[in-house]
Enzyme design. Sequence first.
Site, PDB file in Angstrom:
ATOM      1  N   LEU A  10       0.869  -1.196   0.000  1.00 58.02           N
ATOM      2  CA  LEU A  10       0.000   0.000   0.000  1.00 58.02           C
ATOM      3  C   LEU A  10       0.892   1.229   0.000  1.00 58.02           C
ATOM      4  O   LEU A  10       1.588   1.494   0.980  1.00 58.02           O
ATOM      5  CB  LEU A  10      -0.899   0.018   1.237  1.00 58.02           C
ATOM      6  CG  LEU A  10      -2.253  -0.688   1.186  1.00 58.02           C
ATOM      7  CD1 LEU A  10      -3.033  -0.382   2.457  1.00 58.02           C
ATOM      8  CD2 LEU A  10      -3.074  -0.313  -0.034  1.00 58.02           C
ATOM      9  N   SER A  11       0.884   1.976  -1.100  1.00 61.33           N
ATOM     10  CA  SER A  11       1.827   3.093  -1.241  1.00 61.33           C
ATOM     11  C   SER A  11       1.229   4.427  -0.827  1.00 61.33           C
ATOM     12  O   SER A  11       1.932   5.426  -0.727  1.00 61.33           O
ATOM     13  CB  SER A  11       2.269   3.195  -2.705  1.00 61.33           C
ATOM     14  OG  SER A  11       1.150   3.536  -3.510  1.00 61.33           O
ATOM     15  N   GLY A  12      -0.093   4.457  -0.619  1.00 65.09           N
ATOM     16  CA  GLY A  12      -0.757   5.728  -0.364  1.00 65.09           C
ATOM     17  C   GLY A  12      -1.245   6.367  -1.644  1.00 65.09           C
ATOM     18  O   GLY A  12      -1.652   7.531  -1.673  1.00 65.09           O
ATOM     19  N   ASP A  15      -3.855   3.566  -7.067  1.00 67.10           N
ATOM     20  CA  ASP A  15      -3.758   2.254  -7.725  1.00 67.10           C
ATOM     21  C   ASP A  15      -3.667   1.113  -6.719  1.00 67.10           C
ATOM     22  O   ASP A  15      -4.393   0.124  -6.808  1.00 67.10           O
ATOM     23  CB  ASP A  15      -2.558   2.223  -8.686  1.00 67.10           C
ATOM     24  CG  ASP A  15      -2.673   3.262  -9.789  1.00 67.10           C
ATOM     25  OD1 ASP A  15      -3.813   3.576 -10.174  1.00 67.10           O
ATOM     26  OD2 ASP A  15      -1.647   3.760 -10.257  1.00 67.10           O
ATOM     27  N   MET A  35       5.783   0.625   2.643  1.00 64.63           N
ATOM     28  CA  MET A  35       7.249   0.633   2.622  1.00 64.63           C
ATOM     29  C   MET A  35       7.775   2.041   2.827  1.00 64.63           C
ATOM     30  O   MET A  35       7.443   2.933   2.049  1.00 64.63           O
ATOM     31  CB  MET A  35       7.762   0.183   1.248  1.00 64.63           C
ATOM     32  CG  MET A  35       7.863  -1.272   1.040  1.00 64.63           C
ATOM     33  SD  MET A  35       8.351  -1.587  -0.686  1.00 64.63           S
ATOM     34  CE  MET A  35       6.767  -1.638  -1.494  1.00 64.63           C
ATOM     35  N   CYS A 102      14.163  -0.776  -8.475  1.00 63.42           N
ATOM     36  CA  CYS A 102      13.350  -0.803  -7.266  1.00 63.42           C
ATOM     37  C   CYS A 102      12.420  -2.025  -7.265  1.00 63.42           C
ATOM     38  O   CYS A 102      12.249  -2.682  -6.244  1.00 63.42           O
ATOM     39  CB  CYS A 102      12.534   0.480  -7.175  1.00 63.42           C
ATOM     40  SG  CYS A 102      11.490   0.521  -5.737  1.00 63.42           S
ATOM     41  N   CYS A 202      11.120   6.481  -8.072  1.00 62.72           N
ATOM     42  CA  CYS A 202      10.414   5.552  -7.196  1.00 62.72           C
ATOM     43  C   CYS A 202      10.755   5.814  -5.722  1.00 62.72           C
ATOM     44  O   CYS A 202      11.914   5.718  -5.334  1.00 62.72           O
ATOM     45  CB  CYS A 202      10.864   4.146  -7.610  1.00 62.72           C
ATOM     46  SG  CYS A 202       9.989   2.808  -6.882  1.00 62.72           S
TER      47      CYS A 202
END
Length: 400
Positions: A10-12, A15, A35, A102, A202
């Site tokens: 979950l990147s915030g 998507d 992360m 990455c 990234c």
Amino acid sequence: MQKKKVVIGLSGGVDSSVAAYVLKEQGYEVIGLFMKNWHDTTGVLKADCPWLDDQFDAKAVAMKLDIPFHTVDLSDFYRQRVVDYMFAEYERGRTPNPDVLCNREIKFDVFMDKALELGADYVATGHYCRKETVVIDGKEVHRLLAGSDDNKDQSYFLCQLSQQQLAKALFPIGDIVKPEVRRIANELNLVTAHKKDSQGICFVGKVDLPVFLQQKLEPKKGRVFIVDKDSELFVRDWSKAEVENPADADLEELSMPYMFHPKYGKKIGDHNGAHFYTIGQRKGLNIGGFPEPLFIIGTNVEYNQVYAGMGKQHPGLFRKVLRIMPDEIHWVRDDQAMKVGESRRLNLRIRYRQPLQKGVLHCRENGMFLVFDEPQRGITAGQFASWYDDDELIGSGVIS
């Protein structure tokens, strides 16, 4: 039957938020894992703390979807495996692709290890690409396919993944188009529904590259030369590579970058370090007074020289052949690997969002040679070239 457990990065962003929702709808037990990969703001254009905002949004999404949420700090790995590599490549006068690194080194390696520690059966991301598993000769083979949204296909960023990594990977939104992802997020009232897509490096974000690189690379004043479009430097017989079985020596010669030298140009100004520039770059020279924009067509870090050409159709920007050294060739599918002496007509790509290009791959003792039907703009050492059979990405490599 026990539900399969999926840990989603979950990147915030919107998507990964919708990807988590889709997984839940598909009946998986979903865990959100954020992360933290970078917290140094040197050269970052928004010098507040972007990762904190992202973490807050990711946590809010997890609460809304009623899934557990964890944070993992991988910044030491990220610095060693991605950022240090990036500095080293720029120092050599090459242009790396940190996003590809990455995915190979962080998301589908150390992050995957953390996910497996949480008992995950799979790791999911919000990439716009698809995975299909087929059985060939009694063995499972994982196919990496372009995303259904042509405008957002991100398979290129995953071009260095292996079968082992793909075996554990899920891409829940690969067959959904971006406007639909936004619509779903809006309908669910997710905090990320209208959040802009992340840009730049990234996990680092949009950076002022020279300022960012100056953490490690010293500014060094040098000269900028302009090279005329009619220079003898750009005279190459591309037809030698277009025959059915080109000679190794011809392929090697035609794949070489143009060999710039001050004798081919004239001095028009100064720069702060050749390692801060890349082929095809337009901004950053700050030299005006020409009828058309100037573009970087070459650099020499050894002598700290930068070469520019006038106009976006300058021949110094275009080549038809590139080379990948033998130890830099990567096959996503080993069963598709070419043998020395073999040639294949495939679809090719040298950067993200570039429409697939037609061309031929020649596998030789001295490397893999990609011969394009049409001249390619801005072929740059250090970047990744990838090749596709129809819409399946089967291999890639670092441009030499």
